[in-house]
Structures are given as structure tokens and as C-alpha cells.
Design an enzyme around this catalytic site. Structure first.
Site, short mmCIF file in Angstrom:
data_model
loop_
_atom_site.label_atom_id
_atom_site.label_comp_id
_atom_site.label_asym_id
_atom_site.label_seq_id
_atom_site.Cartn_x
_atom_site.Cartn_y
_atom_site.Cartn_z
N GLY A 1 12.12 47.37 22.44
CA GLY A 1 10.76 46.86 22.53
C GLY A 1 10.76 45.34 22.48
NE ARG B 1 8.56 38.64 13.72
CZ ARG B 1 9.86 38.72 13.44
NH1 ARG B 1 10.51 39.86 13.64
NH2 ARG B 1 10.51 37.71 12.97
CG HIS C 1 15.87 39.65 5.98
ND1 HIS C 1 15.89 39.65 7.35
CD2 HIS C 1 14.87 38.81 5.63
CE1 HIS C 1 14.94 38.85 7.81
NE2 HIS C 1 14.31 38.33 6.78
#
Length: 172
Positions: free
Chosen positions: A9, A12, A50
Site C-alpha cells: 500500500g 501511512r 519503536h
């Protein structure tokens, strides 16, 4: 058990979040195989943040290129991301698309010999305008061909659109 999912994709679009939720639904202790290069101290701190955000249930592995050297047998593994992984080959090979693609495909093929549940995260770069910059065009070509190769081997392909997963290839 070997299963391959490609989650693709735009930037974001929710790819990584989807991949992580899927992995946690399949395993209480999945592996997060991060392919980003640690460029400097600030970036290292970002990576560490993260890792903390993912939580202690994750096994975190940082690996720039040689993904297959890690024993992932029987594990659920998120590989995040193919774009950064391809970047590492591209820059190490001085923008040689053919050599980078060959090396990445060979490494991918070695990795998937392991009996694991692989969730690859990648970006769709070629859906916009053609770049005026030759280097960017070369990398977009590499990324597109690498995505096509992984998708051809995948059991499932999911495209994320505005946070919504759309299955475009299914093993059923």
C-alpha cells in the site's frame, strides 16, 4: 506451516499496524524483523522507541540484508519493510537495479525455505507520477519488480487503502 503474506500500500496506509495485529493474532511471541539501516544516533533512538512500543511479546531482530541467516523456524515473522531492504541492496550495489534485484530475490528465496509464517510489508511506489530524477526512477523499478516477485510467491496479498485491508490474492 510455511505461509507468505505480502501487505502492500501507500505511505501511512496502515500496512505495519495491520501486519503487527495479524502477527499477534497468530502468535503470543512473534518476530519483528526490521530491515532499516541505522544511519545515526537519532535514528537508533527512534528504532529503540519503536521496539519499546511493540512490547515485550515481540522478538526484535535488526537485519539490513541477510534475512535468511536468522533461524525463524516455526515462528510468525513480520518483515518490515521490503522497501528499506531493497534500498540497502540498491545503495550497496551503486544503483545497479539488475544486480540488486538478483541479490534480493536470491536472499528472499533462501529465507522462505524456512518453515515459518512470513508477513512482508512493502510500499507501492509506482502509483503516482514518473519521477524526473533518474535515481528515483531506477529505485521505483527495482521496488516494483521486487514486489511482483514476492507477490508471485505469496499465498496472500493484502493492499491497504486508508487503513482498510483489501485482499487481492487469497490462498483459499
Amino acid at each position: 506451516m510455511r505461509h507468505i503474506i505480502l501487505v502492500t500500500g501507500g505511505q501511512r496506509s496502515g500496512k505495519s499496524g495491520y501486519a503487527q495485529r495479524l502477527a499477534l493474532s497468530l502468535s503470543g511471541n512473534p518476530v519483528y524483523l526490521a530491515t532499516s539501516r541505522i544511519w545515526d544516533d537519532e535514528y537508533r533512538k527512534r528504532v529503540e522507541r519503536h521496539q519499546r512500543e511493540r512490547g515485550p511479546e515481540w522478538t526484535n531482530i535488526e537485519e539490513e540484508k541477510q534475512l535468511s541467516k536468522h533461524n525463524l523456524e516455526g515462528r510468525v515473522v513480520v518483515i518490515d519493510c521490503v522497501t528499506l531492504w531493497g534500498t540497502n541492496f540498491f545503495f550497496d550495489n551503486k544503483s545497479d537495479v539488475e544486480l540488486s534485484l538478483t541479490e534480493a530475490k536470491n536472499e528472499f528465496d533462501k529465507l522462505i525455505l524456512q518453515n515459518a509464517y512470513f508477513i512482508f510489508v512493502t510500499n507501492e511506489l509506482g502509483m503516482g507520477e514518473v519521477s524526473a530524477d533518474e535515481l528515483q526512477r531506477k529505485f521505483t523499478d527495482l521496488q516494483g519488480w521486487l514486489n511482483q516477485y514476492i507477490a508471485s510467491k505469496a499465498d496472500e496479498v493484502v493492499m491497504m487503502v486508508s487503513g482498510i485491508p483489501v485482499k487481492i490474492k487469497s490462498s483459499n
